[in-house]
Design a protein around this motif. Structure first.
Motif, short mmCIF file in Angstrom:
data_model
loop_
_atom_site.label_atom_id
_atom_site.label_comp_id
_atom_site.label_asym_id
_atom_site.label_seq_id
_atom_site.Cartn_x
_atom_site.Cartn_y
_atom_site.Cartn_z
N ALA A 266 0.84 -1.21 0.00
CA ALA A 266 0.00 0.00 0.00
C ALA A 266 0.87 1.24 0.00
O ALA A 266 1.86 1.33 0.73
CB ALA A 266 -0.91 -0.01 1.23
N PRO A 267 0.53 2.24 -0.82
CA PRO A 267 1.36 3.44 -0.92
C PRO A 267 1.05 4.46 0.17
O PRO A 267 -0.07 4.53 0.67
CB PRO A 267 0.97 3.99 -2.29
CG PRO A 267 -0.47 3.60 -2.44
CD PRO A 267 -0.61 2.26 -1.76
N LEU A 268 2.05 5.24 0.50
CA LEU A 268 1.83 6.38 1.40
C LEU A 268 1.49 7.59 0.55
O LEU A 268 2.25 7.97 -0.34
CB LEU A 268 3.08 6.67 2.23
CG LEU A 268 2.94 7.85 3.20
CD1 LEU A 268 1.99 7.50 4.34
CD2 LEU A 268 4.30 8.27 3.75
N ILE A 288 4.03 7.16 -2.53
CA ILE A 288 5.27 6.37 -2.47
C ILE A 288 4.86 4.92 -2.29
O ILE A 288 4.36 4.53 -1.23
CB ILE A 288 6.17 6.82 -1.31
CG1 ILE A 288 6.54 8.30 -1.45
CG2 ILE A 288 7.44 5.95 -1.26
CD1 ILE A 288 7.39 8.83 -0.31
N PRO A 289 5.04 4.07 -3.30
CA PRO A 289 4.56 2.68 -3.23
C PRO A 289 5.17 1.91 -2.06
O PRO A 289 6.37 2.01 -1.80
CB PRO A 289 5.02 2.10 -4.58
CG PRO A 289 5.18 3.28 -5.47
CD PRO A 289 5.65 4.40 -4.59
N TRP A 294 4.75 -0.67 5.01
CA TRP A 294 5.93 -0.78 5.87
C TRP A 294 5.74 0.01 7.17
O TRP A 294 6.08 -0.48 8.25
CB TRP A 294 7.15 -0.27 5.12
CG TRP A 294 8.40 -0.35 5.95
CD1 TRP A 294 9.17 -1.45 6.20
CD2 TRP A 294 9.00 0.72 6.69
NE1 TRP A 294 10.21 -1.14 7.03
CE2 TRP A 294 10.13 0.20 7.35
CE3 TRP A 294 8.70 2.07 6.85
CZ2 TRP A 294 10.95 0.97 8.15
CZ3 TRP A 294 9.51 2.85 7.65
CH2 TRP A 294 10.62 2.30 8.29
N MET A 295 5.20 1.21 7.07
CA MET A 295 5.02 2.03 8.27
C MET A 295 3.98 1.43 9.22
O MET A 295 4.11 1.51 10.43
CB MET A 295 4.60 3.46 7.87
CG MET A 295 5.71 4.23 7.15
SD MET A 295 5.21 5.89 6.67
CE MET A 295 5.09 6.69 8.26
N ALA A 296 2.93 0.83 8.65
CA ALA A 296 1.86 0.29 9.49
C ALA A 296 2.22 -1.06 10.10
O ALA A 296 1.89 -1.33 11.27
CB ALA A 296 0.57 0.17 8.67
N ALA A 302 2.97 -6.10 3.28
CA ALA A 302 1.79 -6.31 4.14
C ALA A 302 0.53 -5.77 3.48
O ALA A 302 0.56 -4.74 2.80
CB ALA A 302 2.02 -5.65 5.49
N HIS A 303 -0.56 -6.49 3.72
CA HIS A 303 -1.85 -6.04 3.20
C HIS A 303 -2.44 -4.99 4.15
O HIS A 303 -2.50 -5.20 5.37
CB HIS A 303 -2.82 -7.21 3.09
CG HIS A 303 -4.20 -6.80 2.63
ND1 HIS A 303 -4.52 -6.62 1.30
CD2 HIS A 303 -5.32 -6.50 3.34
CE1 HIS A 303 -5.78 -6.27 1.20
NE2 HIS A 303 -6.31 -6.17 2.42
N VAL A 304 -2.86 -3.85 3.60
CA VAL A 304 -3.53 -2.81 4.39
C VAL A 304 -4.96 -2.72 3.89
O VAL A 304 -5.20 -2.58 2.68
CB VAL A 304 -2.83 -1.45 4.23
CG1 VAL A 304 -3.54 -0.39 5.08
CG2 VAL A 304 -1.36 -1.56 4.63
N GLN A 305 -5.90 -2.82 4.81
CA GLN A 305 -7.31 -2.78 4.43
C GLN A 305 -7.70 -1.40 3.91
O GLN A 305 -7.31 -0.38 4.49
CB GLN A 305 -8.18 -3.14 5.63
CG GLN A 305 -8.11 -4.60 6.03
CD GLN A 305 -9.02 -4.92 7.21
OE1 GLN A 305 -8.64 -4.69 8.36
NE2 GLN A 305 -10.21 -5.41 6.93
#
Length: 447
Positions: A266-268, A288-289, A294-296, A302-305
Motif C-alpha cells: 500500500a502506498p503512502l 510512495i509505493p 511498511w510504516m503500518a 503487508a496487506h492494508v485494508q
C-alpha cells in the motif's frame, strides 16, 4: 425545516469540547515549562528566570481558569444530550472521570494556589515543588480523560449485560489498546502547545523593542523544548499511534490515509484530493509505493485494508477525516522547521537579532492548538458511525426527550458565551503582556 437532533447534538458537543480543548494543552505544556524555568531560577538564583516565572505564572493561571470554566459544561452534556450513551457506558465511563476529579483536579488546583500565592511565603524549594505538582496533576488529569476517550475507541475489560457495558476488569479498561500511546502523543502535543505559547508571547515582548531579559530566557527554553517535543510527536509517539490505529481501527486508518482499496504494498499518500462520492477515489494522488504497508506493519508487502473492505454503513466521513489528519501532519512538520530554525539561530548566537523570526513566532502561537483540534477531529470523526467502537452507534446514543429546537437554542447560547469568554481571555493576555512592557513584571525582576 426539520432539524436532526443527532446532528445538532454532535455539533453542540463538538463546539463545547473543541472550545474547552483550546486550554488544557496550553496549561499542561506551560506548567511543565515553568517547572524548568522556576527550577533554574531556584537553583541559580538568577533573577531573570525568576522574573520569567512570575510573568508566565499569571498566564498559566488565566489559561487554567478558562479550562476549568469550559470543562464543566462538557460533563453536564453527557446527562442532557447523551442519556442513552450514559446508560450504556455509565458503569465504565464514570470511573475515570471520578478518578480525574479526585486524584488530579483537586491536586492541581490546590498546588496552583500555593504556587501563585506562595512565592514569597514558602521556601524556594517548596514553591518549586508546588509548580511541579501542578504539572503532575494536570498530566494525571489528562491521563484519566484519555482513558475514558480511549475506551470508546478500543473497548476492553467489559461484558455486555442487560443492554449495557459492565466492567469486568478495571486494569484492562484503563490500559485498553489505545490508552498509553494516545496519552504520550497528546502529552507531546501539549508541551508543543505550551512551548509555542511561551515563544509567541516572548517574541511579542521582544518585538516591542523593550529591554525584557526574561523574555529572552523564556524564548530560549521554549524553542529548545518545542524542537525536542515536535520531533517526539512525529517519532515515536505519532508513528506508533498510527500503527495502533491500523491494527485496532482499520477503517479509520484507511480513511485518514486516503486508502480506498485494500492492497499489498500500500502506498503512502503525499498529496491528493478526496472525491468522496461513491465509489470514493483519490484524485491527483502523489504516492510512495509500499511505504504505508511498511510504516503500518513493518513489512512492505503487508496487506492494508482499504475503505472498500468495510460495510458501506460503517465507513467514516472520508473528506473531513483525511483533511484533518493531513493538516495535523503538515503543522507538525512546520513546528519542527520553526523550532529547528530557532535552535540554529540560538547556536549561531543570532536568535535575538531576527526580528522577522519574532513575527513568525507570534503568528505561530495558536497553531499547535489548531493541530490538536485537527488531531481530535480525525480521531473522533474517524470513529463514526460509532460512539463506542462497534458497540453503540452515535445515532442510538442521544437523549430521546430533548427536542431539536432545544438543542439549537443551547448551541446559540453556548456560542455567544464562548465568544465572549474567548474575547475576554485574549484581552487579558494582551493586557498582561503590555503591563510587563510598561514596567510591571520587569520592575519586579530588577528591583
Amino acid at each position: 425545516m426539520d432539524l436532526d437532533p443527532v446532528v445538532l447534538s454532535r455539533i453542540q458537543f463538538a463546539m463545547t469540547i473543541g472550545f474547552h480543548f483550546i486550554f488544557p494543552p496550553v496549561s499542561i505544556g506551560l506548567a511543565w515549562l515553568l517547572v524548568i524555568i522556576e527550577g533554574i531560577g531556584w537553583k541559580t538564583g538568577n533573577e531573570t528566570y525568576i522574573g520569567a516565572g512570575k510573568f508566565f505564572s499569571k498566564v498559566l493561571a488565566l489559561t487554567f481558569a478558562m479550562g476549568v470554566a469550559t470543562g464543566i459544561v462538557m460533563e453536564f452534556q453527557f446527562g442532557t444530550n447523551w442519556a442513552e450513551y450514559s446508560k450504556f457506558v455509565g458503569d465504565i465511563f464514570g470511573a475515570p472521570l471520578a478518578a480525574e476529579g479526585i486524584f488530579a483536579f483537586f491536586m492541581e488546583s490546590a498546588f496552583l494556589g500555593l504556587y501563585l500565592f506562595g512565592r514569597k511565603r514558602l521556601s524556594k524549594g517548596i514553591h518549586w515543588f508546588s509548580i511541579l505538582m501542578v504539572a503532575v496533576g494536570a498530566t494525571i488529569s489528562a491521563f484519566w480523560i484519555l482513558v475514558a476517550n480511549s475506551w470508546q475507541q478500543t473497548p476492553a475489560g467489559y461484558v455486555l449485560q442487560n443492554g449495557r457495558a459492565e466492567l469486568t476488569s478495571f486494569y484492562e479498561a484503563v490500559f485498553n489498546p489505545s490508552t498509553l500511546i494516545r496519552f504520550f502523543h497528546t502529552m507531546t502535543a501539549s508541551v508543543i502547545s505550551g512551548a509555542f505559547f511561551l515563544a509567541g508571547i516572548s517574541a511579542y515582548l521582544l518585538h516591542k523593542k523593550k529591554e525584557l531579559p526574561f523574555a529572552r530566557k523564556a524564548l530560549k527554553v521554549a524553542i529548545i523544548a518545542g524542537l525536542i517535543f515536535s520531533l517526539l510527536a512525529v517519532f515515536p509517539t505519532g508513528h506508533e499511534h498510527a500503527r495502533q490505529v491500523a491494527r485496532t481501527q482499520p477503517e479509520k486508518f484507511a480513511a485518514i490515509e486516503g486508502l480506498y482499496s485494500g492492497q499489498r504494498q500500500a502506498p503512502l499518500l503525499l498529496f491528493g484530493f478526496v472525491n468522496a462520492a461513491p465509489p470514493p477515489e483519490m484524485q491527483a494522488a502523489v504516492e510512495i509505493p509500499g511505504l504505508l504497508s511498511w510504516m503500518a506493519f513493518g513489512d512492505i508487502d503487508a496487506h492494508v485494508q482499504g475503505i472498500d473492505e468495510f460495510p458501506a454503513d460503517e465507513i467514516p466521513p472520508l473528506w473531513l477525516t483525511f483533511v484533518s489528519f493531513h493538516n495535523m501532519v503538515i503543522l507538525g512538520l512546520f513546528f519542527i522547521g520553526v523550532t529547528g530554525l530557532g535552535v540554529f539561530f540560538l547556536y549561531r548566537k543570532r536568535l535575538y537579532d531576527k526580528k522577522w523570526y519574532y513575527k513568525l513566532l507570534i503568528v505561530s502561537l495558536p497553531l499547535p492548538v489548531v493541530a490538536c483540534q485537527f488531531g481530535w477531529v480525525a480521531a473522533e470523526v474517524g470513529r463514526q458511525p460509532w460512539v463506542v467502537y462497534r458497540m453503540l452507534k452515535t445515532a442510538d446514543a442521544i437523549s430521546l426527550t430533548v427536542s431539536a429546537g432545544e438543542i439549537l437554542f443551547s448551541i446559540i447560547l453556548f456560542g455567544l458565551v464562548y465568544l465572549m469568554l474567548f474575547i475576554l481571555y485574549v484581552f487579558l493576555l494582551v493586557r498582561e503582556a503590555n503591563h510587563s512592557l510598561h514596567g510591571g513584571a520587569v520592575k519586579e525582576v530588577t528591583a
